[in-house]
Design an enzyme around this catalytic site. Sequence first.
Site, short mmCIF file in Angstrom:
data_model
loop_
_atom_site.label_atom_id
_atom_site.label_comp_id
_atom_site.label_asym_id
_atom_site.label_seq_id
_atom_site.Cartn_x
_atom_site.Cartn_y
_atom_site.Cartn_z
N ARG A 270 42.09 42.66 53.85
CA ARG A 270 43.19 41.79 54.26
C ARG A 270 44.29 42.59 54.95
O ARG A 270 44.73 43.63 54.44
CB ARG A 270 43.75 41.08 53.02
CG ARG A 270 44.99 40.25 53.27
CD ARG A 270 44.69 39.01 54.08
NE ARG A 270 45.83 38.10 54.07
CZ ARG A 270 45.92 37.02 54.82
NH1 ARG A 270 44.94 36.73 55.67
NH2 ARG A 270 46.97 36.24 54.74
N GLU A 365 36.29 32.63 19.18
CA GLU A 365 35.84 33.64 18.20
C GLU A 365 37.01 34.42 17.61
O GLU A 365 36.94 35.63 17.40
CB GLU A 365 34.80 34.59 18.83
CG GLU A 365 33.49 33.87 19.11
CD GLU A 365 32.33 34.81 19.33
OE1 GLU A 365 32.23 35.83 18.61
OE2 GLU A 365 31.51 34.53 20.22
#
Length: 381
Positions: A270, A365
């Site tokens: 970019r 979890e």
Amino acid sequence: MPELEEHYADLKSTVADFADKVVAPASAEHDRNHTFPYEVVAQMGQMGLFGLPFPEEYGGMGGDYFALSLALEELGRVDQSTAMTLEAGVGLGAMPIFHFGNEEQKQKWLPDLAAGRKLAGFGLTEPGAGSDAGATKTTAKRDGDQWVINGNKQFITNSGTDITSLVTVTAVTGTRENGKKAISTIIVPSDTPGFTAEPAYDKVGWNSSDTHPLTFADARVPVENLLGEEGRGYANFLSILDEGRIAIAAVATGAAQGCVDESVKYARERESMGQKIGSFQSIAFKIARMEARAHTARCAYYEAARLMLAGKPFKKEAAIAKMVASEAAMDNARDATQVHGGYGFMNEYPVARHYRDSKILEIGEGTTEVQLMLIARGLGL
């Protein structure tokens, strides 16, 4: 960080190649359509990934939990949904049977699970019992030679696919002498009458991971489906979660690294104001911090896995790894999106999916708050 032994390095390289060439190209479409990647799962099964930590006598590859974690990291780097299908299928689905099942149960269920031909779920969480899993309300009452199960579970991974063979559930089977609930674990085959995997959730992320609420209405299974000792189900599942936190940390580390890799690639391509954006110190430093987070997360789960495989206490280290890695994934996803600017908000870019996917790593979890509690307890506080 110690250098990986050759067999670990070879596995990591093989899975990385598979992730880049097979998983990554398919993941965007499955995410967009909210479809389960059956064809990818089948290839993972053929590679032996579902059998990595299991002995060959049960159809496994004779490896260990660290090998599984390395594979999870590489999958998580390109697609968390695919990584979680493997993590839950092995760590939450098959591991309870391997650790606590009798020989007949292992011989019956593990070969298909280890081969990836079938998947299993881990039915712990309920509408009113998340972090407080001891608040389980699902019941299993003995009726002759059967258990009669009633209740609900929620957020259960791999519970409603076409290849799901069973869900192991926690259920109250009695009362202890101290008046507390006696919680046991019971194997419930997916075709059991009265067991229903309700319509899948509409989630923010992990869109190609299979997740359902479950209903048990007088679901009857043989008494032989009791997994482990009656009344030990809660304690057994907590030990499964200790191991699972290492696996989740590996997935999160992969996600964090994936954000680094995509950001480096974008910053080198970019241009803004006549030069590559990677030459701007503000961008370079942001990506450098991202790399530091991924590296730290990797070190943390490597150490927790080392202790586990050495047979040493690892609960605190697993909690540290899970917390550090999940926060690294979320922080890196946010920063990677910023590096990409407006493009980072477009779903065609992998960092957008990581941004949507990573938040649940700080919840599933064991929330970050639960990890802090476990770390504090490990310090004697």
